[in-house]
Design an enzyme around this catalytic site. Sequence first.
Site, PDB file in Angstrom:
ATOM      1  N   ASP A 218       0.863  -1.180   0.000  1.00  0.00           N
ATOM      2  CA  ASP A 218       0.000   0.000   0.000  1.00  0.00           C
ATOM      3  C   ASP A 218       0.900   1.231   0.000  1.00  0.00           C
ATOM      4  O   ASP A 218       2.129   1.117  -0.027  1.00  0.00           O
ATOM      5  CB  ASP A 218      -0.954  -0.022   1.194  1.00  0.00           C
ATOM      6  CG  ASP A 218      -0.217   0.161   2.504  1.00  0.00           C
ATOM      7  OD1 ASP A 218       1.017   0.315   2.500  1.00  0.00           O
ATOM      8  OD2 ASP A 218      -0.879   0.141   3.554  1.00  0.00           O
ATOM      9  N   SER A 219       0.296   2.418   0.044  1.00  0.00           N
ATOM     10  CA  SER A 219       1.104   3.630  -0.111  1.00  0.00           C
ATOM     11  C   SER A 219       1.375   4.325   1.209  1.00  0.00           C
ATOM     12  O   SER A 219       2.041   5.356   1.242  1.00  0.00           O
ATOM     13  CB  SER A 219       0.357   4.602  -1.015  1.00  0.00           C
ATOM     14  OG  SER A 219      -0.837   5.003  -0.361  1.00  0.00           O
TER      15      SER A 219
ATOM     16  N   ASP B 205      -7.776  -7.560   0.007  1.00  0.00           N
ATOM     17  CA  ASP B 205      -6.939  -7.787   1.183  1.00  0.00           C
ATOM     18  C   ASP B 205      -7.739  -7.353   2.377  1.00  0.00           C
ATOM     19  O   ASP B 205      -8.629  -6.494   2.268  1.00  0.00           O
ATOM     20  CB  ASP B 205      -5.654  -6.951   1.130  1.00  0.00           C
ATOM     21  CG  ASP B 205      -5.911  -5.519   1.580  1.00  0.00           C
ATOM     22  OD1 ASP B 205      -6.481  -4.748   0.784  1.00  0.00           O
ATOM     23  OD2 ASP B 205      -5.587  -5.171   2.733  1.00  0.00           O
TER      24      ASP B 205
ATOM     25  N   HIS C 177      -6.135 -21.124  10.020  1.00  0.00           N
ATOM     26  CA  HIS C 177      -7.456 -21.581   9.591  1.00  0.00           C
ATOM     27  C   HIS C 177      -8.168 -20.510   8.777  1.00  0.00           C
ATOM     28  O   HIS C 177      -8.698 -20.776   7.693  1.00  0.00           O
ATOM     29  CB  HIS C 177      -8.353 -21.989  10.769  1.00  0.00           C
ATOM     30  CG  HIS C 177      -9.773 -22.058  10.341  1.00  0.00           C
ATOM     31  ND1 HIS C 177     -10.301 -23.152   9.693  1.00  0.00           N
ATOM     32  CD2 HIS C 177     -10.756 -21.116  10.333  1.00  0.00           C
ATOM     33  CE1 HIS C 177     -11.548 -22.888   9.333  1.00  0.00           C
ATOM     34  NE2 HIS C 177     -11.847 -21.653   9.702  1.00  0.00           N
TER      35      HIS C 177
END
Lengths: 376, 376
Positions: A92-93, A271, A340
């Site tokens: 990311d930025s 994400d 999991h």
Amino acid sequence: MKFELQYNDSQSNARAGLITTDHGQIETPIFMPVGTQGAVKAVHMPELEKDIQAQIILGNTYHLYLRPGLDILRQAGGLHKFNSWNKPILTDSGGFQVFSLAHNRKLTEEGAIFRSHVDGSKHIFTPENVMDIERTIGADIMMAFDECTPGDAEYSYAKKSLDLTERWLDRCITRFNETECEYGYKQALFPIVQGCVYPDLRKRAAENIASKEAEGNAIGGLAVGEPTEKMYEMIEVVNEILPKDKPRYLMGVGTPANILEAIERGVDMFDCIMPTRNGRNGQLFTRRGILNMRNKKWANDFNPIDAEGTSFVDTLYSKAYLRHLFIVNEILALQIASIHNLAFYLWLVKEARKHIIAGDYSNWKRSIIDDVTRRL
Amino acid sequence: MKFELQYNDSQSNARAGLITTDHGQIETPIFMPVGTQGAVKAVHMPELEKDIQAQIILGNTYHLYLRPGLDILRQAGGLHKFNSWNKPILTDSGGFQVFSLAHNRKLTEEGAIFRSHVDGSKHIFTPENVMDIERTIGADIMMAFDECTPGDAEYSYAKKSLDLTERWLDRCITRFNETECEYGYKQALFPIVQGCVYPDLRKRAAENIASKEAEGNAIGGLAVGEPTEKMYEMIEVVNEILPKDKPRYLMGVGTPANILEAIERGVDMFDCIMPTRNGRNGQLFTRRGILNMRNKKWANDFNPIDAEGTSFVDTLYSKAYLRHLFIVNEILALQIASIHNLAFYLWLVKEARKHIIAGDYSNWKRSIIDDVTRRL
């Protein structure tokens, strides 16, 4: 980076594709585990690759810039060499973290001035130096530096914020085009659509970004406090406009249901910290619903954690054992729950891909979405 | 349980043997990782078995009795079924924890009355109910209930304490002989030699215990504050007397050097929290010395954690990466350090066994002991 659009669902906007990077291929739709500080919390790299079957992970620019810092990352030969993850990485930025973690932050035309949440030291992120930082980290996919507008922002603020993000994007692209990866492989730059919950702003942002012809495009500023239906509406508005032949990444989203809905609306990449953070808090996502492992009801349930699960933890350990580990604060509880949940998220997108290819995505989604949302 | 004494070192009292239990065999000398609450902290069961190559692990009776408690353990079918560790397990008797962890503890002839450190609830441990508890936990090797005398106890206290421990031992043996394992396999009972740092008390304790003809014998109350040389002296006194054809277990010891010295003095079994606890604090034991992973000097050392190490973590991750993980408080740091240290301890005892069999144990010990003790 190359993106091949392999299948289009005839009943919806869902798509299946293949991204090729210098660190390997990614089948979409895909979920990307978050490795904030260069590690996915409580998960070993071989577990991530072989058991969870992650194809790409995230690193956070803000965190990695502060620690270990650019000198160390450069000496290591980039993040892949540093953390031993040899498949694709996206960074990311840092913009989101500056506004959620850093202290004394101040926004100017030049960039964002802030103090480190670690030691109070003063820093500035600009479109130019963030491009340089992401070059040094060496991710396969770099994100443009933007302002992530809060979900409840007024229209006037959201518009001003988008204006700034658009000026910053041009500066990002200029700097990106002037520089090269320090380690010899290719890096791609994804711009980010902002515009809060305002359809006209989102539309304008998507049109502007579409005109840049980037190798992939992201949708940011969602799942930040706005109603879920608004989020879905914004995804629809934006995906009408974003190029179909480039991957679309919905940042920071979300629950299993969010992901299924967004896939149906043409999103390819996701994400979220939810599988790992909620896992560490004892929440397990499964095909049959959501379990709170601290609940007394599991105390003498000696069945496997998830008989249908794909991870080794799912059938090796029982619910009663995992509940015990949470109650007595064993680190192993965090490890089991994290593995999991990530394995479940990766299973979910893989299954989605299968159904897109089989041509029955929407039916499958309808058949599963209540189950994965149910509290057990 | 069966013990076969396979090799006697001609130069020292070091021995190599083979213990056979209903859950498999154990090659001695052996180190037993500590799984206090039914889990070895930060380590998955398959890692313990395949990577670390543990042959037996410990469970702590005090902790397991409090949580998950005997009802759950009985319903599970014992600790092996509960935690999915199918190789041998040894349980301590809880005496040590009652005196180090529990609140409001009081010693009587009957047993030890205490309040749980978890919820303040009141309990009593007696020789009889501890035997019953260890039966329910279902360890392959059970320890007798004793008072662990502090390392700096006066002679008169140590003597009184030993008197009590000896009376308790007889009650343990009686109860053990009256009962059976709840799960159909065999359990062994090891008495514990106490006597603090007083040779005559240790001698008396060892003689009393030798007369019981137990399947194995333990030396307790060492490494609890007394000088290291005193510990070695006590081991020598005791091992003169304890039967040679039964395994000897030195409880709660110790550093790599302690283990090598004790093996030379005829000890076969060890347990200690040092590899896991010190690992979680950033201390790594290696063939070449001891590393503090938080040290700045590793910040840009991109060499493997331990090029000679036997665990997958040793060559997968670099010192610089592990140092970074410790500095930023990643759980993965604890996982890596715990696996590394346990694999090193298991390597050390395996290597010791090899050299006993090869007939050059003492030479090998001398060649390695300064290295493993050195701070790097």
